[in-house]
Design an enzyme around this catalytic site. Sequence first.
Site, PDB file in Angstrom:
ATOM      1  N   ASP A  80       0.704  -1.353  -0.258  1.00 41.65           N
ATOM      2  CA  ASP A  80      -0.046   0.215  -0.303  1.00 41.65           C
ATOM      3  C   ASP A  80       1.022   1.301   0.206  1.00 41.65           C
ATOM      4  O   ASP A  80       2.003   1.806  -0.200  1.00 41.65           O
ATOM      5  CB  ASP A  80      -0.643  -0.358   1.060  1.00 41.65           C
ATOM      6  CG  ASP A  80      -0.044   0.246   2.148  1.00 41.65           C
ATOM      7  OD1 ASP A  80       0.963  -0.843   2.746  1.00 41.65           O
ATOM      8  OD2 ASP A  80      -0.670   0.309   3.156  1.00 41.65           O
ATOM      9  N   GLU A 174       0.420  -1.657   5.500  1.00 37.44           N
ATOM     10  CA  GLU A 174       1.324  -1.069   6.239  1.00 37.44           C
ATOM     11  C   GLU A 174       0.908   0.856   6.507  1.00 37.44           C
ATOM     12  O   GLU A 174       1.392   0.959   7.999  1.00 37.44           O
ATOM     13  CB  GLU A 174       2.581  -1.345   6.018  1.00 37.44           C
ATOM     14  CG  GLU A 174       3.090  -0.939   6.780  1.00 37.44           C
ATOM     15  CD  GLU A 174       4.610   0.597   6.473  1.00 37.44           C
ATOM     16  OE1 GLU A 174       5.318   1.155   7.641  1.00 37.44           O
ATOM     17  OE2 GLU A 174       4.316   1.785   5.991  1.00 37.44           O
TER      18      GLU A 174
END
Length: 403
Positions: A80, A174
């Site tokens: 991400d 994350e």
Amino acid sequence: MNAVERFLKYVSYDTQSDEHSQATPTTEKQKVLGAALAEEMALLGLSNPHMDEHGYVYGWLPATPGCEGIPCVGLIAHMDTSPSAPGGPVKPRVILYGGGDIVLNQDLGIIMKAEDFESLSKYVGQELIVTDGTTLLGADDKAGVAEILSAVEYLIAHPEIPHGRIAIGFTPDEEVGQGADHFDVEGFGAAVAYTVDGGELGELEYENFNAASAKITVRGLNIHPGSAKNKMKNALLMAIELVNMLPPAETPAHTEGYEGFYHLCDMTGDETTAALSLIIRDHDRQSFESRKAYLTRTVDYLNQKYGADTVALELKDSYYNMREKIEPHMYLIHRARAAMEAAGVIPLEVPIRGGTDGARLSFMGLPCPNLCTGGLNFHGVREYIPTDALLKMTQVLVNLVTA
């Protein structure tokens, strides 16, 4: 493909996570890249490449003959990108940097000024991958993904290089603090691991902040301004009073290195109700606990001043300093230093003024220091990465897992 080619491919996927979402992963689009990575890993010949129901991607490179007894090492990166800047469509551009300012977008007047970004001076004469000034780049952490898979491809192409079993893991979310929430440590099967999620080439990190988040609600009493004397309790003013009671020199803009801070991330509201979001950071655990206690006392004071239940505090620990979990395994750091030096990279051991999946995984039973990717200016439209860093880190990872 080499790491540069992979990186340019991966940044075409918009994988921005969403801190306000309750879904897992927080955005479905992360799974689009996850599925593509699992397919690529299958084409490379990794064992059991797959994406699980939570959006985590796993695969394993078997040990070379004679190295089956070597403990499995893991390599981990996150898919991400940060919600702090627009996530796509990313339009990367490879430039040969000759010094001075970089015009990212002529039409919009977006410039990366050399005087504001001193790191640029180190890369005169090198190729840099930059954005068009409208989105982030995604080196955090698609550079790590590209470097890991490029290292794996190199090892597969060179079976004469001995190595033990290598576990590969790519995580979602994350950037919103949830990257380790559903990580299958037991199924991953590694004895130890490295996250490839750091900054400038050479960075080697095994210390990070202890971290907590604070959600504060201030409840006021709204009276018409014309008749408010000695009656109104303005929630916004009380919220400002709370913020002003925090040490003014202990903010991100006034701290560096091992210095901790309080950071006001968001404040909204009106006279009736105000909401604040803060984060608390400190490398030292005792100082970290003291910071949380000070914020709690501040809230208690305001409740005594303005009445019970005026201010409500929700305080939650996010992650802890991985150092205490890495110190019993310092061979991981020695090994990383040697891998960098063998690739011509000078190791730079620095404390992380933030956190990574590795910090949480270390407390989940998987000691996991953090390695650089080579990227700079993360989470903004002026993010960039030298192409040489992508290639160097590929070699570092090959050196790292060589038996």
